[in-house]
Design an enzyme around this catalytic site. Structure first.
Site, PDB file in Angstrom:
ATOM      1  N   LYS A 234       0.852  -1.189   0.000  1.00 12.35           N
ATOM      2  CA  LYS A 234       0.000   0.000   0.000  1.00 12.35           C
ATOM      3  C   LYS A 234       0.890   1.241   0.000  1.00 12.35           C
ATOM      4  O   LYS A 234       1.497   1.598   1.009  1.00 12.35           O
ATOM      5  CB  LYS A 234      -0.923   0.057   1.219  1.00 12.35           C
ATOM      6  CG  LYS A 234      -2.026   1.098   0.969  1.00 12.35           C
ATOM      7  CD  LYS A 234      -2.726   1.555   2.217  1.00 12.35           C
ATOM      8  CE  LYS A 234      -1.974   2.607   2.959  1.00 12.35           C
ATOM      9  NZ  LYS A 234      -1.741   3.855   2.191  1.00 12.35           N
TER      10      LYS A 234
ATOM     11  N   GLU B 169      10.027   0.966  10.248  1.00 12.92           N
ATOM     12  CA  GLU B 169      11.062   1.976  10.033  1.00 12.92           C
ATOM     13  C   GLU B 169      10.390   3.315  10.240  1.00 12.92           C
ATOM     14  O   GLU B 169       9.548   3.718   9.436  1.00 12.92           O
ATOM     15  CB  GLU B 169      11.632   1.830   8.614  1.00 12.92           C
ATOM     16  CG  GLU B 169      13.054   2.337   8.517  1.00 12.92           C
ATOM     17  CD  GLU B 169      13.120   3.776   8.134  1.00 12.92           C
ATOM     18  OE1 GLU B 169      12.939   4.635   9.033  1.00 12.92           O
ATOM     19  OE2 GLU B 169      13.337   4.058   6.947  1.00 12.92           O
TER      20      GLU B 169
ATOM     21  N   CYS C 252      13.708  10.411   6.775  1.00  7.54           N
ATOM     22  CA  CYS C 252      13.735   9.921   8.161  1.00  7.54           C
ATOM     23  C   CYS C 252      15.125  10.051   8.756  1.00  7.54           C
ATOM     24  O   CYS C 252      15.281  10.258   9.951  1.00  7.54           O
ATOM     25  CB  CYS C 252      13.262   8.477   8.212  1.00  7.54           C
ATOM     26  SG  CYS C 252      14.139   7.420   7.055  1.00  7.54           S
TER      27      CYS C 252
ATOM     28  N   GLU D   7      10.324  15.316  15.382  1.00  5.64           N
ATOM     29  CA  GLU D   7      10.640  15.193  13.960  1.00  5.64           C
ATOM     30  C   GLU D   7       9.783  16.179  13.163  1.00  5.64           C
ATOM     31  O   GLU D   7       8.557  16.121  13.206  1.00  5.64           O
ATOM     32  CB  GLU D   7      10.364  13.770  13.470  1.00  5.64           C
ATOM     33  CG  GLU D   7      10.817  13.573  12.040  1.00  5.64           C
ATOM     34  CD  GLU D   7      10.553  12.172  11.515  1.00  5.64           C
ATOM     35  OE1 GLU D   7       9.416  11.688  11.632  1.00  5.64           O
ATOM     36  OE2 GLU D   7      11.492  11.567  10.975  1.00  5.64           O
TER      37      GLU D   7
HETATM   38  O1  TXE Z   1       2.795   9.419   7.716  1.00  5.49           O
HETATM   39  P1  TXE Z   1       2.077   8.082   8.063  1.00  5.49           P
HETATM   40  P2  TXE Z   1       2.230  10.872   7.369  1.00  5.49           P
HETATM   41  C1  TXE Z   1       6.778  11.037   9.675  1.00  5.49           C
HETATM   42  C2  TXE Z   1       7.023  12.511   9.480  1.00  5.49           C
HETATM   43  C3  TXE Z   1       5.696  13.021   9.053  1.00  5.49           C
HETATM   44  C4  TXE Z   1       4.779  12.176   9.900  1.00  5.49           C
HETATM   45  C5  TXE Z   1       3.370  12.056   9.385  1.00  5.49           C
HETATM   46  O2  TXE Z   1       7.393  13.086  10.709  1.00  5.49           O
HETATM   47  O3  TXE Z   1       5.520  14.371   9.290  1.00  5.49           O
HETATM   48  O4  TXE Z   1       5.383  10.911   9.902  1.00  5.49           O
HETATM   49  O5  TXE Z   1       3.382  11.743   8.003  1.00  5.49           O
HETATM   50  C6  TXE Z   1      -0.263   4.694   6.089  1.00  5.49           C
HETATM   51  N1  TXE Z   1      -2.739   1.881   9.607  1.00  5.49           N
HETATM   52  N2  TXE Z   1       7.152  10.244   8.513  1.00  5.49           N
HETATM   53  O6  TXE Z   1       0.958  11.154   8.082  1.00  5.49           O
HETATM   54  O7  TXE Z   1       0.711   8.300   8.608  1.00  5.49           O
HETATM   55  C7  TXE Z   1      -0.361   5.859   5.145  1.00  5.49           C
HETATM   56  O8  TXE Z   1      -1.491   5.722   4.307  1.00  5.49           O
HETATM   57  C8  TXE Z   1      -2.000   1.493   8.565  1.00  5.49           C
HETATM   58  C9  TXE Z   1       8.396   9.527   8.611  1.00  5.49           C
HETATM   59  O9  TXE Z   1       2.221  10.987   5.910  1.00  5.49           O
HETATM   60  O10 TXE Z   1       3.042   7.327   8.885  1.00  5.49           O
HETATM   61  C10 TXE Z   1       0.977   5.752   4.421  1.00  5.49           C
HETATM   62  O11 TXE Z   1       0.904   4.743   3.424  1.00  5.49           O
HETATM   63  N3  TXE Z   1      -1.413   2.356   7.711  1.00  5.49           N
HETATM   64  C11 TXE Z   1       8.617   8.632   7.515  1.00  5.49           C
HETATM   65  C12 TXE Z   1       1.931   5.297   5.524  1.00  5.49           C
HETATM   66  O12 TXE Z   1       1.085   4.741   6.528  1.00  5.49           O
HETATM   67  C13 TXE Z   1      -1.573   3.662   7.927  1.00  5.49           C
HETATM   68  C14 TXE Z   1       7.980   8.805   6.225  1.00  5.49           C
HETATM   69  C15 TXE Z   1       2.772   6.404   6.136  1.00  5.49           C
HETATM   70  O13 TXE Z   1       1.924   7.400   6.617  1.00  5.49           O
HETATM   71  C16 TXE Z   1      -2.348   4.136   9.011  1.00  5.49           C
HETATM   72  C17 TXE Z   1       6.727   9.527   6.281  1.00  5.49           C
HETATM   73  C18 TXE Z   1      -2.937   3.186   9.874  1.00  5.49           C
HETATM   74  N4  TXE Z   1      -3.662   3.536  10.940  1.00  5.49           N
HETATM   75  C19 TXE Z   1       6.376  10.230   7.402  1.00  5.49           C
HETATM   76  N5  TXE Z   1      -2.338   5.489   8.983  1.00  5.49           N
HETATM   77  C20 TXE Z   1       9.863   7.840   7.451  1.00  5.49           C
HETATM   78  N6  TXE Z   1      10.150   7.015   8.464  1.00  5.49           N
HETATM   79  O14 TXE Z   1      10.588   7.911   6.474  1.00  5.49           O
HETATM   80  C21 TXE Z   1      -1.590   5.854   7.909  1.00  5.49           C
HETATM   81  N7  TXE Z   1      -1.122   4.762   7.264  1.00  5.49           N
END
Ligand code: TXE
Length: 488
Positions: free
Chosen positions: A174, A249, A283, A384
């Protein structure tokens, strides 16, 4: 504008609800595509397909060599479409084209790395205190739910799918709802390579619904997630239902430590690149710059001199070094941290504003920001931000640098700049982080394990370590005694 289906059981299908989502260019708002807005039922259908492909399809009967060859074909397919994929990546997530092109090549390398590794998975034979031929075999975990973010859409898809497939698993991927396009194009390449139907399924839609369904499904044996720490906790909780295997991660607040004896010019470059590559939406970004006080002024001056070279614009324009942030909501979040930093008393040296001019009017641009006089206790030094915001923190001693560096809930990456090799090794050994560098920042290799300590996650991706996450371990005991055991 292109209309995409999502990939379930080898077919390109719409969402059962018929709903679609508009995918727009974050640099100018242009409508790029419409993709299915999957719900829970679509994710469940994809899981059923992956389950059937694992339990009863031709995939499990393929030799490791054949799986490896298929992965090499995917690598070739990515290379054959490299230019188009890089442009699409830039349009969808905003990063400069040179960075997108690098990601695309890296994604192809990743499939090739794991293509080669498919034939090197092996167990071992053990001597046991019985007349038994006892050995250990490695087997695929089963159906893998793989949830990825928007900052490296194609590369994260490669990091997830290639080890899973090399190990013989099936998958439901996904992508982020914001950036599904290159993952869907990868799905096409995977089908063309000849990977059987149902082995790779790609569901486009939000976390609420399809993401949650993948994390919770009792039909899924393993979930691999890259994203924010808050969401990571939710995924972990949902995964506990059937105690599925899990790798996470998550975020980071990574220290980039510059000692006074470092090569200043290199350190200036490393500090800027560490903080601002990919708009700081990384990240492992070096978002905390710890500087030995005696060179603090010179390092800051060096950075400010170079900051104007970070040209903002549409990532497809030549010379652009920083694109827009991924979405309006994300820029709002990053801007809120600029305000927080100012209110906390840090000194904003540059940036943090929306650039002016028509070229920027419809995009989510933000000028790269450097905060000085940051205290380790401030929120901008602890949370972050995931955008182009660098917090500069001076220190007086090695012990103090290590203590500030480790004073975080995270433990993903860290770097040290010094000409003293003994100090470099000593400090690195004291840093609680999974990815470390000396006199450089950001190089990432498919051969090396990627992942973090503490709240930065669990498990490792990439390298030999990465495939471990996709393998089960089975012991086999063949009794060589010919007599009955005679216990009763
Ligand atoms: O990330 P999400 P978001 C951090 C960064 C950012 C914050 C929020 O600080 O500002 O996270 O970003 C899916 N069950 N990183 O909201 O929610 C979602 O659809 C299952 C760090 O965009 O973590 C997407 O595919 N899945 C980071 C994925 O999770 C769920 C990279 C990531 O989204 C879900 C991105 C749920 N309940 C953001 N809710 C890194 N480690 O590189 C959302 N998703």
């Amino acid at each position: 504008m292109k209309r995409y289906g999502m990939l379930i059981d080898g077919q390109w299908v719409p969402a059962r609800s018929g709903e679609t989502r508009e995918i727009r260019d974050p640099a100018d708002g242009a409508l790029l595509a419409k993709v299915p807005e999957a719900g829970r039922v679509d994710a469940e259908a994809a899981v059923d397909a992956a389950r059937a492909a694992f339990d009863a399809g031709p995939w499990r009967k393929l030799t490791a060599q054949d799986r490896g060859k298929l992965l090499f074909r995917v690598g070739e397919g990515i290379r054959a479409h490299a230019k188009r994929l890089a442009e699409l990546e830039t349009r969808n997530c905003g990063k400069p084209l040179a960075e997108a092109a690098f990601d695309v090549a890296d994604a192809a390398d990743c499939f090739e790395f794991y293509g080669g590794l498919a034939t090197k998975i092996h167990g071992e034979t053990m001597q046991v205190p019985a007349n038994s031929l006892s050995y250990v075999v490695r087997e695929p975990v089963g159906v893998c739910g793989q949830i990825i973010p928007w900052n490296y859409p194609l590369l994260m898809a490669a990091w997830k799918l290639s080890p899973a497939l090399a190990a013989g698993n099936t998958a439901v991927l996904k992508p982020s709802e914001l950036t599904p396009l290159t993952a869907l194009e990868l799905g096409r390449i995977i089908c063309e390579a000849g990977i059987p139907a149902g082995v790779v399924n790609i569901v486009t839609g939000p976390g609420a619904g399809p993401g949650e369904a993948l994390a919770a499904s009792p039909q899924v044996d393993k979930v691999a997630f890259t994203g924010g720490t808050v969401t990571g906790r939710k995924v972990m909780t949902a995964a506990s239902g059937n105690l599925k295997k899990i790798s996470l991660e998550l975020g980071g607040k990574n220290p980039n430590i510059v000692f006074a004896d470092a090569d200043l010019e290199c350190a200036v470059d490393g500090a800027l690149f560490g903080a601002f590559a990919n708009q700081g939406e990384v990240c492992s970004a070096g978002s905390r710059l710890l500087v030995e006080r005696s060179i603090h002024a010179r390092l800051v001056e060096g950075m400010l001199k170079k900051i104007p070279r970070i040209k903002l614009g549409h990532g497809l324009e030549p010379g652009v070094k920083m694109g827009p942030l991924v979405s309006a909501a994300h820029r709002d979040k990053v801007e809120s941290y600029i305000e927080i930093g100012v209110n906390e008393g840090a000194k904003l040296l540059c940036g943090g504003k929306r650039p002016k001019g028509r070229a920027f009017a419809k995009g989510h641009f933000l000028e790269p920001a450097i905060f000085d006089r940051v205290k380790p206790s401030m929120r901008i030094a602890r949370e972050e931000i995931f955008g182009p915001v660098l917090a500069v923190i001076p220190f007086d001693s090695e012990d103090e640098a290590v203590s500030i560096a480790n004073d975080t809930e995270y433990g993903l990456a860290a770097a040290v700049w010094t000409k003293d090799v003994t100090r470099a090794v000593r400090v690195i050994s004291r840093l609680r982080a999974g990815i470390t560098w000396v006199n450089t920042y950001h190089p990432t290799f498919n051969e090396l394990p990627w992942g973090g300590y503490k709240a930065s996650g669990m498990g490792r991706e990439l390298g030999l370590y990465g495939i471990e996450e996709y393998l089960e371990t089975k012991q086999v005991n063949i009794n060589l005694d010919e007599n009955p055991i005679g216990w009763y």
